[in-house]
Scaffold this active site. Structure first.
Site, PDB file in Angstrom:
ATOM      1  N   PRO A 346       0.853  -1.196   0.000  1.00 57.33           N
ATOM      2  CA  PRO A 346       0.000   0.000   0.000  1.00 57.33           C
ATOM      3  C   PRO A 346       0.889   1.246   0.000  1.00 57.33           C
ATOM      4  CG  PRO A 346      -0.158  -1.153   2.116  1.00 57.33           C
ATOM      5  CD  PRO A 346       0.849  -1.895   1.305  1.00 57.33           C
ATOM      6  N   ASP A 522       5.881   2.211   2.322  1.00 52.41           N
ATOM      7  CA  ASP A 522       4.943   1.102   2.560  1.00 52.41           C
ATOM      8  C   ASP A 522       4.118   1.472   3.790  1.00 52.41           C
ATOM      9  OD1 ASP A 522       3.693  -1.249   3.324  1.00 52.41           O
ATOM     10  OD2 ASP A 522       5.394  -2.526   2.764  1.00 52.41           O
ATOM     11  N   HIS A 523       2.866   1.775   3.562  1.00 50.54           N
ATOM     12  CA  HIS A 523       2.037   2.290   4.657  1.00 50.54           C
ATOM     13  C   HIS A 523       1.696   1.209   5.696  1.00 50.54           C
ATOM     14  CE1 HIS A 523      -0.036   5.320   6.687  1.00 50.54           C
ATOM     15  NE2 HIS A 523      -0.812   5.811   5.739  1.00 50.54           N
ATOM     16  N   ARG A 524       2.065  -0.052   5.434  1.00 50.79           N
ATOM     17  CA  ARG A 524       1.895  -1.088   6.464  1.00 50.79           C
ATOM     18  C   ARG A 524       2.916  -0.911   7.570  1.00 50.79           C
ATOM     19  NH1 ARG A 524       2.558  -6.338   2.913  1.00 50.79           N
ATOM     20  NH2 ARG A 524       4.339  -5.058   2.306  1.00 50.79           N
ATOM     21  N   ILE A 526       5.174   2.141   7.662  1.00 50.94           N
ATOM     22  CA  ILE A 526       5.484   3.555   7.904  1.00 50.94           C
ATOM     23  C   ILE A 526       4.183   4.344   8.032  1.00 50.94           C
ATOM     24  CG2 ILE A 526       6.604   5.596   6.926  1.00 50.94           C
ATOM     25  CD1 ILE A 526       8.577   3.367   7.548  1.00 50.94           C
TER      26      ILE A 526
END
Ligand code: CAO
Length: 550
Positions: A346, A522-524, A526
């Site tokens: 994501p 990577d929004h998982r 960060i």
């Protein structure tokens, strides 16, 4: 109209189970042993075969209902048919092949024919005395198995292992159920082993007179799965198959619950998988091999396996002259990696500009010294040094997501990957321990790695171990772009061409050299706050490189 009620037969110990599938439609003709519906407990999936020939009037249960032994599940109109399988088979015209049930040679352990012998199959030496869970029963009573065919599957916390049959023959009895714990020497099954047994398992007396095609043979074989004693079509003794015959659309898939679970986890449509087990049964390896070949077939096939509609193929020659050009190996790998990362990660991209007016002024002062040292110092060297310093100050960016999805891997080393544009395609050599190197060393390494990359001389070790990637298009141009994270890294910096812009300094607009930065993450792993802090820190380092020395 003579209507017979079908009830839930013996469930082999389960108290109640879910209806997961209604297999025929009201009005449909059904033969004895045709699957009417599919039930699923937490251990197994079971077909409920029709004990009657006739047509389905209606179901008395719905998909999702929970049922128990003896519950009424369907009404069958038997007006034109016969309730008993053996009667029905006599009534059928010989020219019209049907999946009939023929009386089988005795299969129960206590009624084996004189030429048959019973063989107890036990768990072979599994290398330890530990008890191991049975996770799948791979055969059903009545199945014909060859020596080496999998009878059941065991799973410890370390490995999954098939228990093969030590003999060929017909399965008379299965002595374990899913969830049992077995160890070396535990009893698995009783087979009827004899030269005659395999032939007897699939009755051919009728087919000898009535030619049938392969499909019909398969149907006949399916009907013959049950032991003769159980095949007698009576409602009270209606047999339940403990293997799965799960319908996917109109085509039947023969697979066990564990295989179906694996297929669900991997997003695989089982109807597309060829089964290599007995009678085409789909096994775990078949699902895994299907996934492997889909991935090998290229990104389009892999994407379609993930449920994403494929882009339709277009015949471009209808619009003008075309030429088909082979992709380089690197280009193919890049395409697969980009798609994998784009689909799995994501992405969020954050933008900012760094004022590199002073950095560029300082860099120019290094020119003479650089010539003496035989290196070129470009903005990329400062960017790599600044990234390494920012990673140290913001360690969330120096992580990867662990395979279990429940942990981070925090790295205590700092290797920065650098995207290099080459005639063969994009490669990413890695500058190791960039945090411990000065601008001269980094500049020299950039030159060496970029030259090796362009000459196709990078070693695999030159491209491994990156923590974060820099993609600099500054020498080429552009205002900005959104780079794709080079997973399992969690961040990448895209750098575009610096431009002089009028910047307000509090009293007036002053011309400043501004460097456009785009940070994808990577929004998982960060959060936006982490990314904001990282970017602000990076901009500060580039805008005043004295901070790099701290
Ligand atoms: N803005 C303005 N000018 C820039 C700049 C920027 N952001 N970055 C570099 N330049 C200038 C340099 O100052 C240099 O000019 P001078 O010689 O006059 O100083 C010139 O452009 C060449 O710099 P460079 O970036 O090519 O130099 P480098 O050797 O340090 O870069 C490398 C190496 C490997 C980053 C680069 O050659 C490269 O391949 N870039 C492409 C990366 C890429 O393809 N990214 C996309 C990946 S995703 O599709």
């Amino acid at each position: 109209m003579a209507v017979e009620i079908v009830t839930v037969p013996d469930l082999g110990g389960a108290e109640s189970v879910d209806v997961i599938e209604l297999s025929v439609a009201p009005g449909d003709a059904v033969e004895v042993e045709d699957s009417l519906l599919v039930l699923e407990s937490d251990k197994a999936t079971m077909d409920v075969p029709s004990p009657f020939q006739g047509s389905l009037v209606k179901y008395l249960v719905a998909d999702g209902d929970r049922v128990a032994v003896g519950d009424a599940i369907a009404e069958i109109d038997v007006t034109d048919g016969a309730a008993e399988a053996d009667v029905e088979s006599e009534l059928l015209p010989a020219q019209e092949p049907q999946p009939v049930v023929e009386p089988q040679p005795a299969k129960a352990p206590d009624s084996a024919s004189s030429i048959a012998a019973e063989q107890l199959i036990v768990v072979p030496d599994i290398g330890s005395d530990d008890e191991i869970d049975v996770i799948e029963i791979s055969v059903a009573v009545g199945d014909t198995v060859e020596e080496g065919d999998t009878l059941l599957v065991l799973e410890s916390d370390k490995a999954t292992m098939d228990v093969p049959s030590s003999h060929g023959g017909t399965v008379l009895q299965i002595l374990a159920v899913e969830g049992d714990k077995l160890r070396t020497g535990s009893q698995v099954a009783i087979l009827q082993v004899s030269a005659a047994a395999p032939a007897a398992a699939v009755d051919t007396s009728d087919t000898a007179q009535t030619p049938v095609n392969d499909q019909e043979n398969a149907a006949q074989e399916k009907v013959s799965e049950q032991p003769a004693g159980e095949q007698k079509a009576s409602q009270a003794a209606a047999p339940v198959s403990t293997v799965v015959s799960a319908a996917t659309g109109s085509s039947e898939v023969y697979a066990g619950p564990a295989v179906r679970m694996l297929a669900r986890e991997l997003g695989v449509d089982l109807s597309k998988v060829s089964g290599t087990g007995p009678r085409g049964r789909v096994q775990k390896d078949d699902v895994n091999n299907y996934v492997k070949s889909a991935l090998k077939a290229g990104p389009a096939a892999a994407a379609s396996g993930a449920g994403i509609p494929q882009v339709p193929a277009v015949d471009f020659s209808q619009f003008g002259e075309i030429e088909t050009v082979a992709m380089s190996k690197i280009a193919k790998l890049t395409a697969a990696n980009m798609q994998r990362n784009w689909l799995n990660v994501p992405h969020v991209t954050q933008f900012d500009d760094a004022d590199i007016t002073e950095l560029e002024a300082f860099r120019k002062t290094l020119k003479d010294e650089a010539e003496k040292r035989g290196v070129r110092v470009t903005p990329v060297a400062f960017l790599i040094k600044a990234l390494a310093t920012s990673l140290q100050a913001n360690p969330e960016f120096n992580r990867s997501l662990a395979g279990d999805g429940e942990h981070y891997i925090q790295k205590h080393y700092c290797h920065i990957g650098m995207a290099v544009d080459t005639p063969r395609g994009l490669v990413v050599p890695v500058i190791k321990d960039a945090d411990q190197k000065g601008i001269w060393d980094i500049s020299a390494e950039i030159a060496t790695l970029a030259a090796s990359a362009r000459d196709g001389k990078l070693k695999p070790s030159d491209m491994q171990g990156g923590c974060f990637t820099l993609s600099s298009l500054g020498a080429i141009g552009g205002n900005g772009f959104t780079p794709i994270v080079n997973s399992p890294e969690v961040g990448i910096l895209g750098v575009s061409k610096s431009q002089i812009k009028p910047m307000w300094n509090g009293t007036e607009f002053a011309p400043r050299l501004m460097l456009p930065l785009a940070l994808s993450y990577d929004h998982r792993v960060i959060n936006g706050g982490d990314a904001g802090r990282f970017m602000t820190h990076l901009v500060k380092l580039l805008s005043d490189i004295r901070y790099l020395a701290l």
